[in-house]
Design a protein around this motif. Structure first.
Motif, short mmCIF file in Angstrom:
data_model
loop_
_atom_site.label_atom_id
_atom_site.label_comp_id
_atom_site.label_asym_id
_atom_site.label_seq_id
_atom_site.Cartn_x
_atom_site.Cartn_y
_atom_site.Cartn_z
N VAL A 97 -0.38 -29.59 18.76
CA VAL A 97 -0.43 -29.66 17.29
C VAL A 97 -1.83 -29.99 16.83
O VAL A 97 -2.37 -29.37 15.91
CB VAL A 97 0.58 -30.70 16.76
N GLY A 98 -2.47 -30.96 17.52
CA GLY A 98 -3.82 -31.34 17.14
C GLY A 98 -4.79 -30.18 17.30
O GLY A 98 -5.58 -29.87 16.39
N ALA A 99 -4.68 -29.48 18.44
CA ALA A 99 -5.62 -28.38 18.68
C ALA A 99 -5.43 -27.28 17.65
O ALA A 99 -6.39 -26.77 17.07
CB ALA A 99 -5.41 -27.84 20.09
N PHE A 100 -4.17 -26.90 17.42
CA PHE A 100 -3.91 -25.83 16.46
C PHE A 100 -4.40 -26.19 15.07
O PHE A 100 -5.04 -25.38 14.39
CB PHE A 100 -2.41 -25.51 16.42
N SER A 101 -4.11 -27.43 14.66
CA SER A 101 -4.54 -27.84 13.32
C SER A 101 -6.04 -27.79 13.19
O SER A 101 -6.56 -27.36 12.14
CB SER A 101 -4.07 -29.27 13.02
N SER A 102 -6.77 -28.21 14.22
CA SER A 102 -8.22 -28.23 14.06
C SER A 102 -8.76 -26.81 13.96
O SER A 102 -9.63 -26.54 13.13
CB SER A 102 -8.89 -29.02 15.17
N LEU A 103 -8.22 -25.89 14.74
CA LEU A 103 -8.70 -24.50 14.66
C LEU A 103 -8.36 -23.89 13.30
O LEU A 103 -9.20 -23.29 12.63
CB LEU A 103 -8.06 -23.68 15.78
N PHE A 104 -7.14 -24.07 12.90
CA PHE A 104 -6.61 -23.55 11.64
C PHE A 104 -7.46 -24.01 10.46
O PHE A 104 -7.93 -23.23 9.63
CB PHE A 104 -5.18 -24.08 11.54
N ALA A 105 -7.68 -25.34 10.40
CA ALA A 105 -8.42 -25.90 9.27
C ALA A 105 -9.88 -25.46 9.30
O ALA A 105 -10.47 -25.22 8.25
CB ALA A 105 -8.33 -27.42 9.29
N ALA A 106 -10.44 -25.36 10.51
CA ALA A 106 -11.86 -24.98 10.59
C ALA A 106 -12.06 -23.58 10.03
O ALA A 106 -13.02 -23.30 9.31
CB ALA A 106 -12.33 -25.06 12.03
N ILE A 107 -11.13 -22.66 10.35
CA ILE A 107 -11.29 -21.28 9.85
C ILE A 107 -11.20 -21.25 8.34
O ILE A 107 -11.97 -20.58 7.66
CB ILE A 107 -10.20 -20.37 10.47
N ILE A 108 -10.24 -22.02 7.79
CA ILE A 108 -10.13 -22.01 6.33
C ILE A 108 -11.37 -22.60 5.69
O ILE A 108 -11.84 -22.14 4.65
CB ILE A 108 -8.88 -22.81 5.88
N ALA A 109 -11.93 -23.67 6.31
CA ALA A 109 -13.08 -24.33 5.70
C ALA A 109 -14.27 -23.41 5.56
O ALA A 109 -15.13 -23.64 4.71
CB ALA A 109 -13.46 -25.56 6.52
N CYS A 110 -14.32 -22.36 6.35
CA CYS A 110 -15.48 -21.46 6.27
C CYS A 110 -15.51 -20.68 4.99
O CYS A 110 -16.54 -20.10 4.64
CB CYS A 110 -15.46 -20.46 7.43
N ARG B 179 -9.77 -12.75 3.27
CA ARG B 179 -8.83 -13.04 2.19
C ARG B 179 -7.76 -14.02 2.65
O ARG B 179 -7.38 -14.94 1.93
CB ARG B 179 -8.19 -11.72 1.72
N TRP B 180 -7.27 -13.82 3.88
CA TRP B 180 -6.27 -14.74 4.39
C TRP B 180 -6.82 -16.15 4.53
O TRP B 180 -6.15 -17.12 4.18
CB TRP B 180 -5.77 -14.23 5.75
N ALA B 181 -8.05 -16.27 5.01
CA ALA B 181 -8.62 -17.61 5.19
C ALA B 181 -8.90 -18.24 3.84
O ALA B 181 -8.68 -19.43 3.64
CB ALA B 181 -9.91 -17.52 6.02
N TYR B 182 -9.37 -17.43 2.89
CA TYR B 182 -9.67 -17.98 1.57
C TYR B 182 -8.42 -18.52 0.89
O TYR B 182 -8.45 -19.53 0.19
CB TYR B 182 -10.32 -16.89 0.70
N ASN B 183 -7.30 -17.81 1.09
CA ASN B 183 -6.04 -18.28 0.47
C ASN B 183 -5.28 -19.22 1.35
O ASN B 183 -4.07 -19.36 1.22
CB ASN B 183 -5.18 -17.07 0.13
N LYS B 184 -5.97 -19.89 2.26
CA LYS B 184 -5.39 -20.93 3.12
C LYS B 184 -4.22 -20.39 3.91
O LYS B 184 -3.23 -21.09 4.13
CB LYS B 184 -4.93 -22.12 2.28
#
Lengths: 105, 180, 639
Positions: C304-317, C554-559
């Protein structure tokens, strides 16, 4: 004097008179006729007392005196009842018992 | 059949027929008259049972007092000429059922019961005995009920006067009717 | 044995401040209430440092391990003769460490808010809520038993709700605070279930008993089994669900970006440094049970921790609101902490991940608070949250610029700042445990450097915007905390954490593993370089890249449309198929029964009313009939 007529005949007579009086009380519409039925009832009770006194307790007088008192009470009650009826007549101008029903819900 | 029995059946017949007529008659004065007959026949029954004083009182008070009172009240309430309408169906049927049921129960109970007659001798009831019993305070004395009846009669008299008198001068309606 | 009973005052002082400022704050001058709140916090900061000094450097060690000391304990609720809920204070390495983190950051935020919130309506209310939050968070970390922790957990949730919705007249703030509360409350349901299962099987709530190696939780470990996992594992999974909610891990992360509606110091304190690490703290607290009895649950924690960090990092870009970038960065870094706990073993060098996680928690608090407070200074100067409205600010905000740069370098993992040390330990622990997880985190390190420097270059470099009025540097009350935190972020890497905070209390030696450290620095520099090319000067490259990867962008921008999915599930499915039938049932059947009873009573009484008809003959008829009936019954039927 008591031979010949069993006690039960008196009692049955009284019972019939009583229930005729009850029927009259329930059926009649005029307040005065209701009063008359009431007198019938009281009278039937009188006969009952007297019959019992004569047949079952001939040495005592209780039934006799009780009947006496019942007659006196009936007289007093009839007097008061007539007074009330007169008052009702004055107020409602009718003595039909079905019209005197303001004491209701 | 002895004379007693004949008298008894006569009186009973009068009582029963007249009482039924009292409660079913359509004219009020006739009802009062039938009532009078019932009361007089009862007095007759008392005579038969050897209670003369009681019979006399019955005739005086009941027949002579109460029935007269009733007739006066009929006059006072102007009912004398009125003819009654017949009673409604439902009421008379239900009342009849109730009364007949009651009568049947009473009569059946009476017939079932064994009334054991007393063995002692009968007492002769004469005025002497009655008078003494009424006023004696010892055993077999009826002074207390006598006094109570006195008070009751006084109360009834006062009550009848109070209830039946017209409203006083304070009532403006009666004042106007008085002046008229 | 040192007497730590005075630590009760660490809890009482902020609570008293809350009551005082809450009830009487509006009668005082705003500045006075601010100073009172700050003074209270200053006192407890001093007390915490004192406690840390006594505990770590003068305390007793048994077998070389730090002891868990119950400083204060009183039985609050006696449930059965063996099970009882206490209120108490537990002093052990992680709670003392958290004491320092919480009080330091809270004090910095209090001082900063004197300048940032000056002139705001509700100034006293703000300080009252800050004190309430400090009380709740300190109570959470100092709890002696899991139920007390749950109580303070909820209190922290309420403080967060009150502070996110501080600008209660703004509808977006109100809905954000509701969202935060509801999502974390839903997760806390899992927490409660976990508590109940655990305490039912081990017959205790107390942490010392639960984490005792010979205690009921660990030695009887896999007793009853359900669907292949032991009961203890299930309870740990449910407990972790609570942690997922509070720490904004996937899938309960949705509330944290919206929580940026609150004032910026609040974001710094609650949503960066302290409250969101409560989930990590929970896992760390229960770590012996996780490591020794519920390894499956620990695996879930790691993934869960690993997935969340990758997921959030992509959106933050892709985000343009600077606070939202920082929020997703927080989710990503907490993912690191969860991962570190997940790959850790228990005892000595095995517990490297545990130590690394706590170390990263410590350093992250410093630099993330610094980043948020710096963002606050920038917003204060420019009056806008959006990157598009900023550029070339390094001329106007020198102190903010330097401290922000230090923070960015720390988070990117560049030596000698503290971030390098803590991140290196995490990567080392991951490397030795699971290469896949290591690869994921390694990639995230690079992405982190990239988006942080994207943020930095966009704000301080790039084309200068025409500003309405010249941006000016923040006042001293705002810059001093920035400087203090920058110093902390810079030098705290040299604290010998492995001597102080470890999984079993015993110290062990660590050294920098060059095989892991060098590649991580290199990828950090790579991220910085790419960001420099894209954003330092105005360049068409970012837009071209965005256009090429249109759908991904677009997917990353819309979280990743997670919010929309949740909305769909709740509105279309749950509301329509579950809530509405239940509401119908409640309205028509439950209420209907009540109404029917009332109307039946009314109808019956209306009918019965007819008995009082006023007709005398009816009364007598009933009378006679009653007597006849009674005579019948008594004479013939009653034998």
């Amino acid at each position: 004097m008591n031979t010949g007529i069993p006690l039960t005949y008196f009692l049955i007579l009284a019972a019939i008179m009583f229930f005729v009086g009850v029927y009259g009380f329930l059926t009649r519409r005029n307040l005065i006729t209701i009063l008359m039925s009431l007198e019938l009832i009281l009278n039937s009770v009188n006969i009952n007392f007297v019959a019992f006194n004569r047949y079952l307790f001939p040495h005592k007088l209780e039934g006799f005196f009780f009947s006496l008192f019942i007659i006196a009470v009936a007289a007093a009650e009839a007097a008061v009842a007539i007074a009330i009826i007169i008052n009702i007549y004055r107020r409602f101008t009718t003595i039909n018992v079905e019209d005197v029903d303001t004491m209701k819900y | 059949m002895t004379a007693n029995q004949i008298m008894f059946f006569l009186f009973s017949a009068v009582i029963i027929v007249c009482s039924i007529l009292t409660v079913t008659s359509r004219r009020i004065l006739r009802a009062a008259t039938y009532l009078l007959f019932v009361l007089v026949s009862s007095a007759g029954l008392y005579f038969m049972l050897n209670y003369q004083f009681l019979a006399a009182v019955q005739l005086t008070l009941y027949a002579g007092g109460i029935v007269v009172l009733i007739i006066f009240s009929i006059l006072l309430t102007s009912q004398i000429s009125q003819k009654f309408e017949s009673v409604g169906w439902k009421k008379s049927i239900f009342s009849a059922i109730a009364s007949i049921a009651g009568a049947l129960i009473t009569i059946i109970t009476i017939l079932d019961f064994n009334f054991s007659a007393a063995n002692e001798a009968a007492r002769e009831v004469d005025m002497h005995l009655i008078g003494n019993s009424l006023l004696s305070v010892g055993k077999d004395g009826y002074a207390l009920p006598f006094e109570v009846i006195t008070i009751l009669l006084l109360a009834a008299m006062v009550a009848a006067i109070v209830i039946a008198k017209k409203a006083g001068p304070k009532d403006p309606q009666s004042q106007t009717s008085k002046q008229e | 044995m040192i007497n730590f009973t005075y630590t009760v005052s660490i809890l009482i002082i902020p609570f008293l401040m809350f009551i005082l400022l809450g009830l009487a704050g509006h009668k005082l001058k705003p500045k006075l209430s601010g100073l009172l709140g700050t003074a209270g916090l200053g006192v407890i900061t001093a007390l915490s440092y004192l406690t840390a000094f006594f505990y770590f450097f003068r305390g007793e060690r048994i077998d070389g391990a730090f002891q868990k000391i119950t400083a204060y304990n009183s039985t609050w609720l006696q449930l059965t003769d063996k099970l009882h809920i206490d209120m108490g204070i537990l002093i052990d390495p992680i709670s003392v460490m958290m004491l320092i983190v919480i009080t330091t950051v809270s004090l910095m935020v209090h001082i900063y808010s004197l300048g940032y919130m000056k002139g705001e309506k509700g100034f006293e209310r703000y300080y009252a809520f800050l004190s309430l939050f400090s009380f709740s968070m300190l109570g959470l970390v100092l709890s002696t038993n899991i139920f007390q922790m749950y109580i303070f957990w909820e209190l922290v949730g309420i403080s967060s709700y009150l502070l996110i919705g501080f600008y209660y007249q703004k509808p977006s703030a109100v809905s954000a605070s509701k969202k935060a509360f509801i999502v974390t409350r839903f997760a806390d349901l899992g927490f409660l279930i976990g508590i109940l299962i655990l305490s039912y099987n081990t017959k205790t709530f107390d942490f010392i008993t639960l984490t005792d190696l010979n205690g009921p939780a660990i030695s009887q470990g896999s007793g009853i089994s359900f669907l292949g996992l032991s009961v203890i594992t299930w309870s740990m999974i449910f407990v972790f669900m609570g942690g997922v909610g509070k720490s904004a891990m996937f899938p309960f992360h949705i509330w944290l970006p919206d929580a940026m509606e609150g004032p910026t110091p609040v974001s710094a304190l609650i949503h960066a440094a302290t409250m969101v690490v409560a989930g990590v703290y929970l896992v760390a607290r229960m770590f012996p049970i996780y490591a020794l009895s519920a390894p499956a649950a620990l695996n879930i924690v790691a993934w869960v921790g690993a997935f969340s960090s990758l997921f959030a990092a992509i959106i933050a870009c892709t985000q343009t609101d600077i606070k939202r970038v920082l929020a997703y960065s927080t989710i990503s870094q907490i993912g690191y902490m969860m991962l570190a706990l997940g790959v850790s073993g228990y005892g000595g060098h095995e517990g490297l991940g545990y130590m690394a996680s706590m170390f990263h928690l410590f350093t992250h608090a410093m630099f993330k608070a610094l980043l948020f407070l710096g963002a606050g200074a920038i917003i204060h100067a420019v009056h806008s949250n959006y990157m598009n409205n900023m550029g070339g600010l390094r001329k106007y905000l020198p102190i903010t610029h330097i401290t922000f740069l230090i923070a960015c370098l720390t988070i990117a993992g560049i030596p000698p700042f503290s971030g390098f040390f803590s991140k290196d330990e995490i990567l080392a622990a991951a490397f030795h445990h699971n290469k896949v997880l290591f690869a994921v985190e390694y990639a995230v390190a690079g992405i982190t450097a990239f988006y942080m420097f994207r943020l930095y270059f966009n704000i301080f470099w790039g084309e200068e915007m025409r500003y309405e009025h010249t941006p000016h540097e923040a006042p001293a009350t705002m810059t001093i905390p920035l400087i203090v935190l920058a110093i902390g972020a810079a030098i705290s890497g040299f604290i010998p954490f492995s001597h102080l905070v470890t999984s079993d209390g015993k110290a062990f030696e660590t050294e920098i593993e060059w095989g892991v450290a060098v590649p991580s620095v290199l990828i950090g520099l790579l991220g910085i370089g790419i960001a420099y090319i894209f954003y330092a000067k105005k360049s068409p490259l970012p837009d071209k890249l965005a256009a090429t990867f249109k759908y991904t962008y677009r997917w990353a921008y819309n979280k990743f449309y997670i919010d929309e999915i949740y909305l769909f599930i709740t509105k279309k499915i749950i509301f329509r198929y579950v809530s509405e039938p239940v509401a119908w049932f409640d309205r028509h059947i439950v209420d209907g029964t009540m109404n029917a009873i009332a109307s039946v009573t009314q109808t019956v009484s209306f009918r019965i009313r007819g008995f009082q008809s006023g007709q005398i003959q009816k009364y007598v008829f009933v009378f006679i009939s009653g007597i006849v009936l009674l005579a019948l019954i008594l004479i013939y039927m009653w034998r």
